[in-house]
Scaffold this motif. Sequence first.
Motif, PDB file in Angstrom:
ATOM      1  N   GLN A  47       0.812  -1.212   0.000  1.00 36.38           N
ATOM      2  CA  GLN A  47       0.000   0.000   0.000  1.00 36.38           C
ATOM      3  C   GLN A  47       0.854   1.274   0.000  1.00 36.38           C
ATOM      4  O   GLN A  47       0.320   2.380  -0.002  1.00 36.38           O
ATOM      5  N   ASN A  48       2.175   1.105  -0.003  1.00 40.30           N
ATOM      6  CA  ASN A  48       3.111   2.241  -0.015  1.00 40.30           C
ATOM      7  C   ASN A  48       2.840   3.244   1.114  1.00 40.30           C
ATOM      8  O   ASN A  48       2.848   4.453   0.908  1.00 40.30           O
ATOM      9  N   THR A  49       2.611   2.730   2.314  1.00 45.10           N
ATOM     10  CA  THR A  49       2.341   3.591   3.460  1.00 45.10           C
ATOM     11  C   THR A  49       3.648   4.037   4.118  1.00 45.10           C
ATOM     12  O   THR A  49       4.720   3.459   3.877  1.00 45.10           O
ATOM     13  N   ALA A  50       3.542   5.048   4.962  1.00 49.26           N
ATOM     14  CA  ALA A  50       4.699   5.502   5.733  1.00 49.26           C
ATOM     15  C   ALA A  50       5.182   4.376   6.656  1.00 49.26           C
ATOM     16  O   ALA A  50       6.386   4.196   6.840  1.00 49.26           O
ATOM     17  N   LEU A  51       4.240   3.629   7.212  1.00 48.81           N
ATOM     18  CA  LEU A  51       4.609   2.497   8.061  1.00 48.81           C
ATOM     19  C   LEU A  51       5.355   1.451   7.238  1.00 48.81           C
ATOM     20  O   LEU A  51       6.315   0.840   7.716  1.00 48.81           O
ATOM     21  N   GLY A  52       4.930   1.243   6.014  1.00 49.37           N
ATOM     22  CA  GLY A  52       5.615   0.297   5.128  1.00 49.37           C
ATOM     23  C   GLY A  52       7.066   0.687   4.910  1.00 49.37           C
ATOM     24  O   GLY A  52       7.961  -0.159   4.923  1.00 49.37           O
TER      25      GLY A  52
END
Length: 69
Positions: A51-56
Amino acid sequence: MEELKARFLKAYANIPLQMRGEVIAFLDKRLMKEDMRVPITWDVAYLEVQQNTALGEKILRELAGLELI
């Protein structure tokens, strides 16, 4: 970051299905002025990375630091 993502996806593809639910890292998180260590599994990492998240991105950096990818 794309190189880390590619390395992660290669590692994830080689993990047996029954091991993907196991904890691979703990991330620090501040919650209500208390420090918490949040467990991250291969499956959670995969979802966040896809999902290309900041957490990722944080997970990718942590896994690279641990030399898991």
